[in-house]
Scaffold this motif. Structure first.
Motif, PDB file in Angstrom:
ATOM      1  N   LEU A 121     -63.906  30.592  93.903  1.00 30.26           N
ATOM      2  CA  LEU A 121     -64.221  30.442  92.483  1.00 30.26           C
ATOM      3  C   LEU A 121     -64.944  29.133  92.177  1.00 30.26           C
ATOM      4  O   LEU A 121     -65.455  28.951  91.076  1.00 30.26           O
ATOM      5  CB  LEU A 121     -62.966  30.612  91.639  1.00 30.26           C
ATOM      6  CG  LEU A 121     -62.468  32.064  91.705  1.00 30.26           C
ATOM      7  CD1 LEU A 121     -61.148  32.227  91.023  1.00 30.26           C
ATOM      8  CD2 LEU A 121     -63.476  33.013  91.094  1.00 30.26           C
ATOM      9  N   CYS A 130     -68.405  29.977  91.195  1.00 31.84           N
ATOM     10  CA  CYS A 130     -68.673  30.672  89.924  1.00 31.84           C
ATOM     11  C   CYS A 130     -69.554  29.825  89.005  1.00 31.84           C
ATOM     12  O   CYS A 130     -69.337  28.632  88.846  1.00 31.84           O
ATOM     13  CB  CYS A 130     -67.350  30.986  89.226  1.00 31.84           C
ATOM     14  SG  CYS A 130     -67.537  31.841  87.653  1.00 31.84           S
ATOM     15  N   ARG A 166     -70.171  31.030  85.873  1.00 30.43           N
ATOM     16  CA  ARG A 166     -69.774  31.540  84.555  1.00 30.43           C
ATOM     17  C   ARG A 166     -70.942  32.222  83.842  1.00 30.43           C
ATOM     18  O   ARG A 166     -71.185  31.990  82.658  1.00 30.43           O
ATOM     19  CB  ARG A 166     -69.227  30.389  83.696  1.00 30.43           C
ATOM     20  CG  ARG A 166     -67.963  29.792  84.281  1.00 30.43           C
ATOM     21  CD  ARG A 166     -66.782  30.734  84.153  1.00 30.43           C
ATOM     22  NE  ARG A 166     -66.179  30.613  82.863  1.00 30.43           N
ATOM     23  CZ  ARG A 166     -65.346  29.624  82.529  1.00 30.43           C
ATOM     24  NH1 ARG A 166     -65.005  28.729  83.423  1.00 30.43           N
ATOM     25  NH2 ARG A 166     -64.830  29.580  81.341  1.00 30.43           N
ATOM     26  N   ALA A 210     -68.371  25.607  84.068  1.00 32.56           N
ATOM     27  CA  ALA A 210     -68.132  26.185  85.389  1.00 32.56           C
ATOM     28  C   ALA A 210     -67.675  25.124  86.378  1.00 32.56           C
ATOM     29  O   ALA A 210     -67.295  25.437  87.499  1.00 32.56           O
ATOM     30  CB  ALA A 210     -69.402  26.854  85.891  1.00 32.56           C
ATOM     31  N   ASN A 265     -62.271  28.513  85.820  1.00 29.26           N
ATOM     32  CA  ASN A 265     -62.866  29.696  86.446  1.00 29.26           C
ATOM     33  C   ASN A 265     -61.772  30.657  86.893  1.00 29.26           C
ATOM     34  O   ASN A 265     -61.899  31.877  86.771  1.00 29.26           O
ATOM     35  CB  ASN A 265     -63.716  29.309  87.662  1.00 29.26           C
ATOM     36  CG  ASN A 265     -64.918  28.468  87.296  1.00 29.26           C
ATOM     37  OD1 ASN A 265     -65.233  28.347  86.120  1.00 29.26           O
ATOM     38  ND2 ASN A 265     -65.572  27.888  88.276  1.00 29.26           N
ATOM     39  N   GLN A 310     -61.045  34.457  85.570  1.00 30.85           N
ATOM     40  CA  GLN A 310     -60.934  35.634  86.436  1.00 30.85           C
ATOM     41  C   GLN A 310     -59.559  36.277  86.325  1.00 30.85           C
ATOM     42  O   GLN A 310     -59.445  37.502  86.342  1.00 30.85           O
ATOM     43  CB  GLN A 310     -61.239  35.272  87.904  1.00 30.85           C
ATOM     44  CG  GLN A 310     -62.715  35.100  88.209  1.00 30.85           C
ATOM     45  CD  GLN A 310     -63.549  36.331  87.884  1.00 30.85           C
ATOM     46  OE1 GLN A 310     -63.043  37.448  87.795  1.00 30.85           O
ATOM     47  NE2 GLN A 310     -64.839  36.144  87.686  1.00 30.85           N
ATOM     48  N   CYS A 315     -72.287  40.009  90.962  1.00 28.21           N
ATOM     49  CA  CYS A 315     -72.109  38.561  91.094  1.00 28.21           C
ATOM     50  C   CYS A 315     -73.272  37.926  91.865  1.00 28.21           C
ATOM     51  O   CYS A 315     -73.498  38.253  93.025  1.00 28.21           O
ATOM     52  CB  CYS A 315     -70.796  38.242  91.798  1.00 28.21           C
ATOM     53  SG  CYS A 315     -70.517  36.470  91.945  1.00 28.21           S
ATOM     54  N   ILE A 368     -69.226  36.053  95.053  1.00 29.13           N
ATOM     55  CA  ILE A 368     -67.793  35.742  95.064  1.00 29.13           C
ATOM     56  C   ILE A 368     -66.990  36.992  95.406  1.00 29.13           C
ATOM     57  O   ILE A 368     -67.316  38.088  94.959  1.00 29.13           O
ATOM     58  CB  ILE A 368     -67.358  35.179  93.682  1.00 29.13           C
ATOM     59  CG1 ILE A 368     -68.112  33.890  93.397  1.00 29.13           C
ATOM     60  CG2 ILE A 368     -65.845  34.932  93.646  1.00 29.13           C
ATOM     61  CD1 ILE A 368     -67.901  33.345  91.998  1.00 29.13           C
TER      62      ILE A 368
END
Lengths: 317, 61
Positions: free
Chosen positions: A201, A204, A206, A236, A242, A246, A267, A271
């Motif tokens: 993560l 990520c 976002r 992010a 993050n 999720q 994604c 991820i």
């Protein structure tokens, strides 16, 4: 593959010519090789734009919620499960929908294909039934489709549509559910799980593509977009935020997620999101013997209460 | 499922607790809260979902 493609085109042409639907939603060739794009066909003569091959990865159930017009839609097994789940949630009116079912043998993961080509540019690609012929400036390569499938497709248990008005090809054989990946992750220590997830993560950005690609994510106002109150930090750079994003996103799909893999395919950072979504698919199956979007008569797992529901979460006394 | 997901994601086991208590069972409520407080005290302060000592992404800062 071309047999299915022709059958899809014929079905769409017929539906539009007979005025049974206002629009047919399917796939058309994208602007790059190995890319298909959702296509909205409104005239019978446009039906020849429709394609069917191993790159038709989008979940088209996303375009069907709360629509007034009559729609014909080309669906794979996973799309059909999402449609059924959305029908149960009164998001789709079955009377306005004509489902052209396509048995699916899996879609390819472009990232894996790019790795096999060592990052060289692919300028043309051709899908056959079980192989993919890739052409670049100075190479030509044939890969087996089964070797480059999306992980969600490789583990798929419903390749044939569960609901349809018309099926354009013979059903393909199904495989059994296997949660070995989730069991292996559960067996790891808390610290190991934390470390893996925080590493995943940390990638990520976002962009919320996972949320937008998910057919089951349709709240009019998403908790991540709220500013009063601000449920979760927007930056992010904070991995805990993050993770919280999720955790909530995944939990909203508890007992509703059909494991179509659209979130992971969308994604841009690659991820491993199915490690979270599949955990809940597994829990719903184990605790309530529930599988989302398979049978219309099944009650939604988390919206029903039985006095003998298992309660492993209670404080032990 | 929520408890199971949170613990799967790395929240310490025992930090998330659920129980059914009726509004008329004041004594039982106090007892349970006492037990949970004791359990959480033993676990110590919540360090959050990521290992701060190991840096943001598992890297050593």
């Amino acid at each position: 593959m071309s047999g299915i493609e022709n059958a899809v085109q014929d079905a769409a042409k017929k539906l539009l010519a007979e005025n049974k639907v206002d629009v047919v939603i399917g796939f058309a060739q994208g602007s790059q090789p190995l890319r298909s794009t959702p296509a909205f066909i409104r005239k019978p003569e446009e039906a020849e734009k429709l394609t069917w091959n191993c790159t038709c990865e989008n979940n088209l159930a996303n375009y069907l919620r709360k629509k007034e017009q009559k729609i014909g839609v080309v669906v794979k097994g996973c799309d059909s499960r999402s449609i059924l789940a959305l029908m149960k949630e009164n998001q789709i009116n079955r009377d306005n929908l004509y489902i052209i079912g396509v048995p699916c043998s899996g879609m390819i993961d472009r990232k894996q294909v790019a790795d096999l080509c060592e990052g060289k540019e692919i300028i043309a690609a051709e899908c056959t039934d079980d192989a993919l012929v890739l052409k670049g400036h100075d190479f030509e390569k044939t890969v087996n489709i089964v070797d480059v499938l999306h992980r969600s497709c490789a583990a798929c248990t419903h390749k044939n549509p569960v609901i349809y008005d018309e099926m354009v090809a013979e059903a393909v054989t199904e495989q059994k559910e296997d949660f070995a990946d989730i069991e292996a992750f559960e067996a790891k220590s808390t610290a190991e799980r934390r470390a893996y997830l925080s590493q995943e993560l940390s990638k990520c950005i976002r962009c919320y593509a996972c949320r937008n690609a998910c057919p089951m994510c349709y709240c009019e106002q998403c908790f991540v977009d709220c500013s009063t109150p601000e449920w979760v930090g927007k930056s992010a750079s904070d991995i805990q935020d993050n993770m919280l994003f999720q955790a909530v996103r995944v939990f909203h799909g508890a007992g509703r997620c059909t494991d179509c893999g659209a979130c992971e395919r969308a994604c841009p950072m690659g991820i491993d999101l199915r490690i979270l979504t599949r955990k809940l698919v597994k829990d719903a199956k184990e605790l309530f013997d529930a599988e989302a979007g398979v049978k219309m008569e099944d009650k939604p797992a988390l919206s029903t209460f039985e006095s003998d529901d298992p309660q492993p979460f209670l404080v032990k006394e | 499922m929520l408890k199971s997901l949170l613990e799967y994601m790395g929240v310490d086991e025992g930090r998330v607790n659920f129980s059914w208590v009726s509004a008329s069972e004041g004594g039982r409520f106090a007892e349970l809260v006492g037990e949970v407080t004791e359990k959480v005290k033993q676990l110590g302060p919540n360090e959050g979902l990521i290992d701060k000592k190991a840096g943001c992404c598992g890297c050593q800062e």
